[in-house]
Design a protein around this motif. Structure first.
Motif, PDB file in Angstrom:
ATOM      1  N   LYS A  97       0.825  -1.216   0.000  1.00 14.42           N
ATOM      2  CA  LYS A  97       0.000   0.000   0.000  1.00 14.42           C
ATOM      3  C   LYS A  97       0.852   1.255   0.000  1.00 14.42           C
ATOM      4  CE  LYS A  97      -4.041  -1.846   2.339  1.00 14.42           C
ATOM      5  NZ  LYS A  97      -4.838  -1.796   3.574  1.00 14.42           N
ATOM      6  N   ARG A  98       1.969   1.213   0.744  1.00 14.51           N
ATOM      7  CA  ARG A  98       2.840   2.383   0.862  1.00 14.51           C
ATOM      8  C   ARG A  98       3.875   2.463  -0.255  1.00 14.51           C
ATOM      9  NH1 ARG A  98       3.807   2.816   7.369  1.00 14.51           N
ATOM     10  NH2 ARG A  98       1.624   3.204   7.880  1.00 14.51           N
ATOM     11  N   GLY A  99       3.995   1.421  -1.060  1.00 20.91           N
ATOM     12  CA  GLY A  99       4.904   1.447  -2.197  1.00 20.91           C
ATOM     13  C   GLY A  99       6.334   1.049  -1.876  1.00 20.91           C
TER      14      GLY A  99
ATOM     15  N   ILE B 258      13.680  -7.106  -2.934  1.00 16.50           N
ATOM     16  CA  ILE B 258      13.869  -7.754  -1.632  1.00 16.50           C
ATOM     17  C   ILE B 258      15.289  -7.521  -1.136  1.00 16.50           C
ATOM     18  CG2 ILE B 258      13.909  -9.984  -0.452  1.00 16.50           C
ATOM     19  CD1 ILE B 258      11.719 -10.777  -2.597  1.00 16.50           C
ATOM     20  N   ARG B 259      16.256  -7.619  -2.040  1.00 14.14           N
ATOM     21  CA  ARG B 259      17.655  -7.373  -1.680  1.00 14.14           C
ATOM     22  C   ARG B 259      17.834  -5.932  -1.196  1.00 14.14           C
ATOM     23  NH1 ARG B 259      19.887  -8.465  -6.263  1.00 14.14           N
ATOM     24  NH2 ARG B 259      19.744 -10.693  -5.949  1.00 14.14           N
ATOM     25  N   ARG B 260      17.135  -4.992  -1.851  1.00 13.53           N
ATOM     26  CA  ARG B 260      17.207  -3.590  -1.463  1.00 13.53           C
ATOM     27  C   ARG B 260      16.725  -3.414  -0.023  1.00 13.53           C
ATOM     28  NH1 ARG B 260      13.052  -0.387  -1.432  1.00 13.53           N
ATOM     29  NH2 ARG B 260      11.905  -1.690  -2.884  1.00 13.53           N
ATOM     30  N   VAL B 261      15.646  -4.081   0.332  1.00 13.88           N
ATOM     31  CA  VAL B 261      15.126  -3.984   1.692  1.00 13.88           C
ATOM     32  C   VAL B 261      16.080  -4.661   2.674  1.00 13.88           C
ATOM     33  CG1 VAL B 261      13.239  -4.705   3.212  1.00 13.88           C
ATOM     34  CG2 VAL B 261      12.734  -3.799   0.941  1.00 13.88           C
ATOM     35  N   GLN B 262      16.624  -5.804   2.315  1.00 15.68           N
ATOM     36  CA  GLN B 262      17.540  -6.535   3.192  1.00 15.68           C
ATOM     37  C   GLN B 262      18.829  -5.777   3.456  1.00 15.68           C
ATOM     38  OE1 GLN B 262      17.905 -10.218   0.980  1.00 15.68           O
ATOM     39  NE2 GLN B 262      16.899 -11.332   2.636  1.00 15.68           N
ATOM     40  N   THR B 263      19.370  -5.120   2.445  1.00 19.43           N
ATOM     41  CA  THR B 263      20.680  -4.482   2.587  1.00 19.43           C
ATOM     42  C   THR B 263      20.614  -3.081   3.163  1.00 19.43           C
ATOM     43  OG1 THR B 263      20.596  -3.674   0.315  1.00 19.43           O
ATOM     44  CG2 THR B 263      21.712  -5.794   0.697  1.00 19.43           C
ATOM     45  N   GLY B 264      19.417  -2.602   3.402  1.00 18.77           N
ATOM     46  CA  GLY B 264      19.320  -1.289   4.023  1.00 18.77           C
ATOM     47  C   GLY B 264      19.203  -0.141   3.050  1.00 18.77           C
ATOM     48  N   ASN B 265      19.132  -0.419   1.774  1.00 21.22           N
ATOM     49  CA  ASN B 265      18.966   0.643   0.780  1.00 21.22           C
ATOM     50  C   ASN B 265      17.476   0.936   0.638  1.00 21.22           C
ATOM     51  OD1 ASN B 265      19.343   2.483  -1.226  1.00 21.22           O
ATOM     52  ND2 ASN B 265      19.845   0.996  -2.803  1.00 21.22           N
ATOM     53  N   LYS B 266      16.898   1.368   1.768  1.00 20.91           N
ATOM     54  CA  LYS B 266      15.468   1.592   1.820  1.00 20.91           C
ATOM     55  C   LYS B 266      15.186   2.945   2.442  1.00 20.91           C
ATOM     56  CE  LYS B 266      15.652  -1.216   5.933  1.00 20.91           C
ATOM     57  NZ  LYS B 266      16.862  -1.946   5.846  1.00 20.91           N
ATOM     58  N   CYS B 267      13.984   3.411   2.307  1.00 25.42           N
ATOM     59  CA  CYS B 267      13.650   4.718   2.854  1.00 25.42           C
ATOM     60  C   CYS B 267      13.553   4.632   4.380  1.00 25.42           C
ATOM     61  CB  CYS B 267      12.377   5.269   2.230  1.00 25.42           C
ATOM     62  SG  CYS B 267      10.923   4.330   2.617  1.00 25.42           S
ATOM     63  N   GLU B 268      13.593   5.772   5.034  1.00 30.75           N
ATOM     64  CA  GLU B 268      13.682   5.850   6.480  1.00 30.75           C
ATOM     65  C   GLU B 268      12.506   5.191   7.195  1.00 30.75           C
ATOM     66  OE1 GLU B 268      16.295   6.751   8.151  1.00 30.75           O
ATOM     67  OE2 GLU B 268      15.292   6.350  10.028  1.00 30.75           O
ATOM     68  N   SER B 269      11.308   5.358   6.693  1.00 36.11           N
ATOM     69  CA  SER B 269      10.146   4.806   7.385  1.00 36.11           C
ATOM     70  C   SER B 269      10.181   3.279   7.420  1.00 36.11           C
ATOM     71  CB  SER B 269       8.852   5.303   6.760  1.00 36.11           C
ATOM     72  OG  SER B 269       8.818   5.007   5.402  1.00 36.11           O
ATOM     73  N   VAL B 270      10.699   2.638   6.372  1.00 32.71           N
ATOM     74  CA  VAL B 270      10.821   1.180   6.380  1.00 32.71           C
ATOM     75  C   VAL B 270      11.892   0.761   7.371  1.00 32.71           C
ATOM     76  CG1 VAL B 270      11.402  -0.857   5.024  1.00 32.71           C
ATOM     77  CG2 VAL B 270      10.007   0.922   4.027  1.00 32.71           C
ATOM     78  N   ALA B 271      12.999   1.485   7.411  1.00 30.02           N
ATOM     79  CA  ALA B 271      14.076   1.148   8.340  1.00 30.02           C
ATOM     80  C   ALA B 271      13.585   1.239   9.779  1.00 30.02           C
ATOM     81  CB  ALA B 271      15.266   2.079   8.133  1.00 30.02           C
TER      82      ALA B 271
END
Length: 86
Positions: free
Chosen positions: A45-47, A65-78
């Motif tokens: 929903k949040r993209g 998925i790799r982007r989320v795992q490695t920390g290359n994600k936006c602040e709210s997901v972190a």
């Protein structure tokens, strides 16, 4: 010089991986990221991690998925992941 060569190799490998994208189903993604269905739905929903519909199933790009795992994600997901781990 060796660092430059290694960086170039890494870049070429990433480009090759992107050209041959693989997809994982919902069950595999939940196991890899250790999250529930509700979290995947919220992220969709949040993209943050958008699924691709294949028939009646959701598939997720391995690069996302790799982007989320490695920390290359936006602040709210972190911050969401940090709260979830506690």
């Amino acid at each position: 010089m060796e660092r430059a060569i290694e960086a170039q190799r890494q870049e070429l490998m990433e480009q090759a991986e992107q050209s041959e994208e693989t997809y994982l189903n919902t069950r595999e993604v939940k196991q890899l990221l250790k999250v529930c269905d509700g979290t995947l739905n919220l992220w969709a929903k949040r993209g943050y991690l958008v699924p691709i519909k294949v028939g009646n199933k959701n598939m997720y790009a391995k690069s996302d998925i790799r982007r989320v795992q490695t920390g290359n994600k936006c602040e709210s997901v972190a911050s969401y992941l940090k709260r979830k781990e506690k």
